[in-house]
Design a protein around this motif. Sequence first.
Motif, PDB file in Angstrom:
ATOM      1  N   THR A 154       0.880  -1.179   0.000  1.00  0.00           N
ATOM      2  CA  THR A 154       0.000   0.000   0.000  1.00  0.00           C
ATOM      3  C   THR A 154       0.917   1.230   0.000  1.00  0.00           C
ATOM      4  O   THR A 154       2.114   1.112   0.314  1.00  0.00           O
ATOM      5  N   ASP A 155       0.366   2.380  -0.356  1.00  0.00           N
ATOM      6  CA  ASP A 155       1.159   3.613  -0.253  1.00  0.00           C
ATOM      7  C   ASP A 155       0.336   4.757   0.364  1.00  0.00           C
ATOM      8  O   ASP A 155       0.669   5.922   0.206  1.00  0.00           O
ATOM      9  N   ARG A 156      -0.757   4.365   1.033  1.00  0.00           N
ATOM     10  CA  ARG A 156      -1.607   5.375   1.648  1.00  0.00           C
ATOM     11  C   ARG A 156      -1.868   5.018   3.092  1.00  0.00           C
ATOM     12  O   ARG A 156      -1.804   3.854   3.464  1.00  0.00           O
ATOM     13  N   GLU A 157      -2.227   6.045   3.830  1.00  0.00           N
ATOM     14  CA  GLU A 157      -2.618   5.845   5.222  1.00  0.00           C
ATOM     15  C   GLU A 157      -3.780   4.850   5.278  1.00  0.00           C
ATOM     16  O   GLU A 157      -4.695   4.913   4.464  1.00  0.00           O
ATOM     17  N   ALA A 158      -3.730   3.911   6.229  1.00  0.00           N
ATOM     18  CA  ALA A 158      -4.839   2.974   6.410  1.00  0.00           C
ATOM     19  C   ALA A 158      -5.104   2.831   7.898  1.00  0.00           C
ATOM     20  O   ALA A 158      -4.195   3.038   8.713  1.00  0.00           O
ATOM     21  N   PRO A 159      -6.315   2.499   8.272  1.00  0.00           N
ATOM     22  CA  PRO A 159      -6.616   2.338   9.698  1.00  0.00           C
ATOM     23  C   PRO A 159      -5.991   1.082  10.299  1.00  0.00           C
ATOM     24  O   PRO A 159      -6.094   0.855  11.489  1.00  0.00           O
ATOM     25  N   TRP A 160      -5.350   0.248   9.456  1.00  0.00           N
ATOM     26  CA  TRP A 160      -4.789  -1.014   9.944  1.00  0.00           C
ATOM     27  C   TRP A 160      -3.288  -1.058   9.673  1.00  0.00           C
ATOM     28  O   TRP A 160      -2.776  -0.308   8.860  1.00  0.00           O
ATOM     29  N   ALA A 161      -2.652  -2.034  10.340  1.00  0.00           N
ATOM     30  CA  ALA A 161      -1.196  -2.176  10.211  1.00  0.00           C
ATOM     31  C   ALA A 161      -0.843  -2.903   8.910  1.00  0.00           C
ATOM     32  O   ALA A 161      -0.376  -4.031   8.910  1.00  0.00           O
ATOM     33  N   LEU A 162      -1.070  -2.240   7.781  1.00  0.00           N
ATOM     34  CA  LEU A 162      -0.705  -2.822   6.489  1.00  0.00           C
ATOM     35  C   LEU A 162       0.695  -2.355   6.103  1.00  0.00           C
ATOM     36  O   LEU A 162       1.104  -1.253   6.460  1.00  0.00           O
ATOM     37  N   PRO A 163       1.430  -3.174   5.334  1.00  0.00           N
ATOM     38  CA  PRO A 163       2.766  -2.749   4.890  1.00  0.00           C
ATOM     39  C   PRO A 163       2.649  -1.543   3.951  1.00  0.00           C
ATOM     40  O   PRO A 163       1.985  -1.623   2.925  1.00  0.00           O
ATOM     41  N   ARG A 164       3.284  -0.420   4.338  1.00  0.00           N
ATOM     42  CA  ARG A 164       3.133   0.809   3.551  1.00  0.00           C
ATOM     43  C   ARG A 164       4.500   1.296   3.080  1.00  0.00           C
ATOM     44  O   ARG A 164       5.455   1.319   3.852  1.00  0.00           O
ATOM     45  N   TYR A 165       4.579   1.673   1.815  1.00  0.00           N
ATOM     46  CA  TYR A 165       5.836   2.116   1.206  1.00  0.00           C
ATOM     47  C   TYR A 165       5.568   3.365   0.387  1.00  0.00           C
ATOM     48  O   TYR A 165       4.415   3.733   0.154  1.00  0.00           O
ATOM     49  N   SER A 166       6.627   3.985  -0.096  1.00  0.00           N
ATOM     50  CA  SER A 166       6.433   5.020  -1.106  1.00  0.00           C
ATOM     51  C   SER A 166       5.896   4.331  -2.367  1.00  0.00           C
ATOM     52  O   SER A 166       6.072   3.111  -2.535  1.00  0.00           O
ATOM     53  N   THR A 167       5.270   5.089  -3.239  1.00  0.00           N
ATOM     54  CA  THR A 167       4.681   4.490  -4.445  1.00  0.00           C
ATOM     55  C   THR A 167       5.743   3.735  -5.247  1.00  0.00           C
ATOM     56  O   THR A 167       5.537   2.575  -5.646  1.00  0.00           O
ATOM     57  N   GLY A 168       6.882   4.371  -5.445  1.00  0.00           N
ATOM     58  CA  GLY A 168       7.953   3.761  -6.242  1.00  0.00           C
ATOM     59  C   GLY A 168       8.449   2.470  -5.607  1.00  0.00           C
ATOM     60  O   GLY A 168       8.666   1.465  -6.301  1.00  0.00           O
ATOM     61  N   GLU A 169       8.634   2.511  -4.289  1.00  0.00           N
ATOM     62  CA  GLU A 169       9.138   1.310  -3.626  1.00  0.00           C
ATOM     63  C   GLU A 169       8.106   0.180  -3.685  1.00  0.00           C
ATOM     64  O   GLU A 169       8.459  -0.994  -3.885  1.00  0.00           O
ATOM     65  N   ALA A 170       6.825   0.541  -3.524  1.00  0.00           N
ATOM     66  CA  ALA A 170       5.774  -0.495  -3.580  1.00  0.00           C
ATOM     67  C   ALA A 170       5.778  -1.176  -4.953  1.00  0.00           C
ATOM     68  O   ALA A 170       5.633  -2.401  -5.050  1.00  0.00           O
ATOM     69  N   ILE A 171       5.965  -0.401  -6.013  1.00  0.00           N
ATOM     70  CA  ILE A 171       5.984  -0.985  -7.367  1.00  0.00           C
ATOM     71  C   ILE A 171       7.243  -1.829  -7.557  1.00  0.00           C
ATOM     72  O   ILE A 171       7.190  -2.943  -8.089  1.00  0.00           O
ATOM     73  N   SER A 172       8.375  -1.323  -7.089  1.00  0.00           N
ATOM     74  CA  SER A 172       9.600  -2.104  -7.316  1.00  0.00           C
ATOM     75  C   SER A 172       9.613  -3.374  -6.465  1.00  0.00           C
ATOM     76  O   SER A 172      10.112  -4.412  -6.900  1.00  0.00           O
ATOM     77  N   ARG A 173       8.997  -3.330  -5.284  1.00  0.00           N
ATOM     78  CA  ARG A 173       8.891  -4.561  -4.473  1.00  0.00           C
ATOM     79  C   ARG A 173       7.998  -5.579  -5.190  1.00  0.00           C
ATOM     80  O   ARG A 173       8.283  -6.783  -5.201  1.00  0.00           O
ATOM     81  N   THR A 174       6.919  -5.083  -5.778  1.00  0.00           N
ATOM     82  CA  THR A 174       6.017  -5.975  -6.523  1.00  0.00           C
ATOM     83  C   THR A 174       6.771  -6.639  -7.667  1.00  0.00           C
ATOM     84  O   THR A 174       6.682  -7.854  -7.890  1.00  0.00           O
ATOM     85  N   SER A 175       7.543  -5.828  -8.386  1.00  0.00           N
ATOM     86  CA  SER A 175       8.299  -6.343  -9.518  1.00  0.00           C
ATOM     87  C   SER A 175       9.340  -7.372  -9.071  1.00  0.00           C
ATOM     88  O   SER A 175       9.468  -8.446  -9.674  1.00  0.00           O
ATOM     89  N   LEU A 205       0.161   3.698  -7.922  1.00  0.00           N
ATOM     90  CA  LEU A 205       0.591   2.369  -7.461  1.00  0.00           C
ATOM     91  C   LEU A 205      -0.216   1.276  -8.177  1.00  0.00           C
ATOM     92  O   LEU A 205       0.351   0.282  -8.655  1.00  0.00           O
ATOM     93  N   LEU A 206      -1.527   1.467  -8.259  1.00  0.00           N
ATOM     94  CA  LEU A 206      -2.350   0.450  -8.929  1.00  0.00           C
ATOM     95  C   LEU A 206      -1.926   0.283 -10.383  1.00  0.00           C
ATOM     96  O   LEU A 206      -1.766  -0.842 -10.866  1.00  0.00           O
ATOM     97  N   ARG A 207      -1.696   1.405 -11.064  1.00  0.00           N
ATOM     98  CA  ARG A 207      -1.240   1.349 -12.463  1.00  0.00           C
ATOM     99  C   ARG A 207       0.116   0.650 -12.579  1.00  0.00           C
ATOM    100  O   ARG A 207       0.332  -0.179 -13.457  1.00  0.00           O
ATOM    101  N   GLY A 208       1.002   1.013 -11.683  1.00  0.00           N
ATOM    102  CA  GLY A 208       2.356   0.432 -11.719  1.00  0.00           C
ATOM    103  C   GLY A 208       2.320  -1.071 -11.459  1.00  0.00           C
ATOM    104  O   GLY A 208       3.020  -1.846 -12.122  1.00  0.00           O
ATOM    105  N   ALA A 209       1.488  -1.476 -10.505  1.00  0.00           N
ATOM    106  CA  ALA A 209       1.391  -2.912 -10.182  1.00  0.00           C
ATOM    107  C   ALA A 209       0.770  -3.676 -11.351  1.00  0.00           C
ATOM    108  O   ALA A 209       1.194  -4.792 -11.670  1.00  0.00           O
ATOM    109  N   LYS A 210      -0.223  -3.060 -11.991  1.00  0.00           N
ATOM    110  CA  LYS A 210      -0.838  -3.708 -13.163  1.00  0.00           C
ATOM    111  C   LYS A 210       0.184  -3.851 -14.293  1.00  0.00           C
ATOM    112  O   LYS A 210       0.234  -4.867 -14.987  1.00  0.00           O
TER     113      LYS A 210
END
Length: 459
Positions: A154-175, A205-210
């Motif tokens: 994820t790259d946005r604030e969430a009410p739960w303890a989800l793994p959160r990264y910068s947008t770029g890092e989230a995409i590169s981790r996915t890759s 992030l959604l576009r990058g992951a897709k």
Amino acid sequence: MPHSSLKIENARYVITVDPQRRIVQDGSILIENGRISRVGKATELAGASADRVIDGRRMVVTPGFFNGHMHISYAHAVRGIFPDELASPLKHVFALQAAMTEEEEYHTTLAGLLELVKNGNVCFVDPGSTKFPDACLQAYEDAGIRVILGECVTDREAPWALPRYSTGEAISRTSSFVQKWDRRLEGRLRAWAMPFSPDTCSADLLRGAKRVADEHGTGFTLHHGSGPQARKDSQARHGFSPTAYLESIGVLGSNVLLAHALGLDEAEIECIARTGTAVAMCPSTAAKGGRGVPEHGRMPELLAKGVRIALGCDSPNNSNYLDLVRAMNMAAVQYKDARQDLRQIPAEAAVEMATLLGAQALGLGDELGSIEGGKKADLVLFDTHRPEWQALFNPINNLVYSADGRSVHTVIIDGRVVVDAYQQSFVDEEQLYPKVQEIGERLQARTGTTFPRSRWPIV
Ligand SMILES: [Zn+2]
């Protein structure tokens, strides 16, 4: 060791889910090098020999089951701790999950795999729950199951303890995740892009992951929901309904699996159908969670539009079981009741979603999901010498309305017998169960998770 050839002989019924939907009475199946080479009447295959022959006289044989949304990991250790009336367990779910150690996750994964394979699940989508795939790889390999994994980002604030990264890092981790894991275990492991949800991930992030999924020829799954309030909120925020928003940013398509998908309106169903997007629905989670299937469940309309639907069990702390036979039952009875219409979701439709349609929803339909010559040999043998199978005239009705996973006798994945006459050989169950209980106690203590054990006094 896998037998290079295996024959199931004289099966009472073989539910093939082939293009004609044939149910072969007194059928035999020949498996060679992990694939089904022949299926037909026992008399036609009488001359075919094999390294191992399984007597099918009391068996109903089906294709293996595909569990399209099943969070493995933390939940087995704390199963059943949430009181019914807890509005949303998600805060606790993610706190418990975040606190899992590698060793704990390995053992709870073994417990999950045991329940999955013993109930005839040959493949499951873990929507990003597993934190330590390196540690769990051995468990998947030993269990022989097919698994679709991804890293939850994820790259946005969430009410739960989800793994959160910068947008770029989230995409590169996915890759990186996809590159490292996809097609391991002789292809039984697939790695997908798994951003958590549209609310917790930016459009970038959604576009990058897709894009990662498209570039690597793999899949993409996302939690998705709609409904009157969600449409209003989404309209205000994005100018679209939740589903049209996903289309507008280019993240729907044939390699996308939307999980849950409750509350869709006609235009959203049309959008999912038009883009060839698939859906994973969790009927028992919807029912147990009081999600309002009469108002929000649109399974019949999605099926009518030709949308590929997989059934899912969500998690041992949501539905709370991993038995896809029970999920088939829930899908088939839930809509009859919700719509007060007995034509809704025939038993055959439930079987299709658990097998061929489910495999297609996961992008695996060319190789799996039915019992046909040339397909990979993933099969479930149900033992009909049990009270719930008496008497047997219509094997589909008995399977969906009377049986459950307890009559799963033998499970074959990739031509390998992974459950053999109710027995598996990848884990010592007597050692594992106290271990999982102990992990659950530790985990609750460590995270300060305390719920009353029961409304009734435990004395
Ligand atoms: Zn989920």
